[in-house]
Design a protein around this motif. Sequence first.
Motif, PDB file in Angstrom:
ATOM      1  N   LEU A 108       1.734  -0.017  13.988  1.00  0.00           N
ATOM      2  CA  LEU A 108       1.567   1.220  13.225  1.00  0.00           C
ATOM      3  C   LEU A 108       2.907   1.873  12.941  1.00  0.00           C
ATOM      4  CD1 LEU A 108      -1.563   2.792  15.001  1.00  0.00           C
ATOM      5  CD2 LEU A 108      -1.485   1.416  12.908  1.00  0.00           C
ATOM      6  N   LEU A 109       3.798   1.865  13.930  1.00  0.00           N
ATOM      7  CA  LEU A 109       5.120   2.447  13.734  1.00  0.00           C
ATOM      8  C   LEU A 109       5.893   1.681  12.665  1.00  0.00           C
ATOM      9  CD1 LEU A 109       7.398   4.386  14.519  1.00  0.00           C
ATOM     10  CD2 LEU A 109       8.031   2.773  16.336  1.00  0.00           C
ATOM     11  N   GLY A 110       5.854   0.362  12.732  1.00  0.00           N
ATOM     12  CA  GLY A 110       6.561  -0.439  11.737  1.00  0.00           C
ATOM     13  C   GLY A 110       6.022  -0.232  10.339  1.00  0.00           C
ATOM     14  N   ARG A 111       4.711  -0.145  10.205  1.00  0.00           N
ATOM     15  CA  ARG A 111       4.103   0.087   8.893  1.00  0.00           C
ATOM     16  C   ARG A 111       4.472   1.474   8.360  1.00  0.00           C
ATOM     17  NH1 ARG A 111       1.792  -3.025   5.300  1.00  0.00           N
ATOM     18  NH2 ARG A 111      -0.004  -1.653   5.000  1.00  0.00           N
ATOM     19  N   PHE A 112       4.514   2.443   9.242  1.00  0.00           N
ATOM     20  CA  PHE A 112       4.893   3.794   8.840  1.00  0.00           C
ATOM     21  C   PHE A 112       6.335   3.819   8.322  1.00  0.00           C
ATOM     22  CE2 PHE A 112       6.830   7.916   9.918  1.00  0.00           C
ATOM     23  CZ  PHE A 112       5.996   8.775   9.231  1.00  0.00           C
ATOM     24  N   ILE A 113       7.238   3.139   9.024  1.00  0.00           N
ATOM     25  CA  ILE A 113       8.642   3.066   8.597  1.00  0.00           C
ATOM     26  C   ILE A 113       8.752   2.375   7.244  1.00  0.00           C
ATOM     27  CG2 ILE A 113      10.888   2.052   9.143  1.00  0.00           C
ATOM     28  CD1 ILE A 113      10.203   2.448  12.112  1.00  0.00           C
ATOM     29  N   LEU A 114       8.015   1.275   7.080  1.00  0.00           N
ATOM     30  CA  LEU A 114       8.052   0.570   5.801  1.00  0.00           C
ATOM     31  C   LEU A 114       7.496   1.431   4.669  1.00  0.00           C
ATOM     32  CD1 LEU A 114       6.974  -3.084   6.680  1.00  0.00           C
ATOM     33  CD2 LEU A 114       9.256  -2.244   6.128  1.00  0.00           C
ATOM     34  N   GLY A 115       6.519   2.283   4.975  1.00  0.00           N
ATOM     35  CA  GLY A 115       5.984   3.173   3.949  1.00  0.00           C
ATOM     36  C   GLY A 115       7.047   4.120   3.420  1.00  0.00           C
ATOM     37  N   ILE A 116       7.867   4.656   4.320  1.00  0.00           N
ATOM     38  CA  ILE A 116       8.966   5.520   3.900  1.00  0.00           C
ATOM     39  C   ILE A 116       9.927   4.754   3.002  1.00  0.00           C
ATOM     40  CG2 ILE A 116      10.957   6.851   4.710  1.00  0.00           C
ATOM     41  CD1 ILE A 116       9.381   7.448   7.257  1.00  0.00           C
ATOM     42  N   ALA A 117      10.265   3.527   3.427  1.00  0.00           N
ATOM     43  CA  ALA A 117      11.219   2.718   2.670  1.00  0.00           C
ATOM     44  C   ALA A 117      10.674   2.329   1.302  1.00  0.00           C
ATOM     45  CB  ALA A 117      11.573   1.471   3.472  1.00  0.00           C
ATOM     46  N   VAL A 118       9.408   1.945   1.246  1.00  0.00           N
ATOM     47  CA  VAL A 118       8.795   1.532  -0.019  1.00  0.00           C
ATOM     48  C   VAL A 118       8.850   2.662  -1.039  1.00  0.00           C
ATOM     49  CG1 VAL A 118       6.551   1.070  -1.088  1.00  0.00           C
ATOM     50  CG2 VAL A 118       7.294  -0.289   0.860  1.00  0.00           C
ATOM     51  N   SER A 119       8.538   3.865  -0.607  1.00  0.00           N
ATOM     52  CA  SER A 119       8.493   4.999  -1.519  1.00  0.00           C
ATOM     53  C   SER A 119       9.882   5.346  -2.065  1.00  0.00           C
ATOM     54  CB  SER A 119       7.899   6.212  -0.808  1.00  0.00           C
ATOM     55  OG  SER A 119       7.755   7.287  -1.695  1.00  0.00           O
ATOM     56  N   ILE A 120      10.867   5.412  -1.177  1.00  0.00           N
ATOM     57  CA  ILE A 120      12.227   5.750  -1.617  1.00  0.00           C
ATOM     58  C   ILE A 120      12.805   4.637  -2.476  1.00  0.00           C
ATOM     59  CG2 ILE A 120      14.554   6.333  -0.857  1.00  0.00           C
ATOM     60  CD1 ILE A 120      13.369   7.507   1.663  1.00  0.00           C
ATOM     61  N   SER A 121      12.503   3.389  -2.117  1.00  0.00           N
ATOM     62  CA  SER A 121      12.981   2.258  -2.909  1.00  0.00           C
ATOM     63  C   SER A 121      12.456   2.317  -4.337  1.00  0.00           C
ATOM     64  CB  SER A 121      12.543   0.948  -2.246  1.00  0.00           C
ATOM     65  OG  SER A 121      12.888  -0.164  -3.039  1.00  0.00           O
ATOM     66  N   GLY A 122      11.196   2.711  -4.497  1.00  0.00           N
ATOM     67  CA  GLY A 122      10.627   2.810  -5.831  1.00  0.00           C
ATOM     68  C   GLY A 122      11.327   3.837  -6.700  1.00  0.00           C
TER      69      GLY A 122
END
Length: 276
Positions: A108-122
């Motif tokens: 869950l922590l890893g997915r949450f971190i990736l969610g932050i990255a995905v949004s900013i990357s977009g």
Amino acid sequence: PSRLQHSVFENALLVRAAIIASLGGILFGYDLGVISGALPQLKQEFNLSDTDQEIGVSVLYVGSIIGACYGGALCDAFGRKRAMLIVDGVFVVGAICLVCAQSWNYILLGRFILGIAVSISGIADVAYLTEISPLRIRGAIVSCNEACISLGFLLSYLLAFVLSQYRPQDGWRFMFGMAGIVASIQFIGMSSMPESPQWLLENDLEREAVESFRCLSFGDDYINSRLAETRQNFDTNFYKGSPLMRIEAESTWLKAHIRKNGMNVVEDIPSLWQMW
């Protein structure tokens, strides 16, 4: 546009910058789609309930909300290039957290971190592609990022299919780890790319902006026209506040509208197929 005397295909650096920046689109689509292939193995590994699975899928979107709130400000404060480098680091951290996870909480922590990255990357990828592109081919170059999002979905499904056949127990670790590899490639490639000349102009770094334009093989006439346009925009307070924040709000509304109408069902195709 007629003042541009060179073809984009004659400008190797512009092509390289577009390809490297578009890797963010692959990461975007891959991280959204990979959970569909990894979830069956995660269910067995951690003995997940239906609620656990729902949380595992949705926690990425919780992280993306936070990323959307601060992504535009990050790009405006640090520049498009540095924002992309920072986000690549976040992708790697999230991927490592998932690959090494020994409990569901770390997933869950890893997915949450990736969610932050995905949004900013977009946000950062599209801003960078837009601002380094000549006007006459800007739409085509920015569309590369959109195509790479679909490619990211495709790659996640193909890799999930292969690993489900040959690594049915721990294939999910390889699925999540692939995002870290792609992010590392983008980080290395972006390190040698020029900063967005438009961002440099907006931050009163005119000399650096001219150097960036020249690095991208833009001619003097085009550079002078961009300088004059930027000065005029500053005089009319066009850049008052954060331009990306306005763009971000509009794109967020559009994405929400698309999701409301069910267009994101493609993300769940592997799970639906398995159920069928």
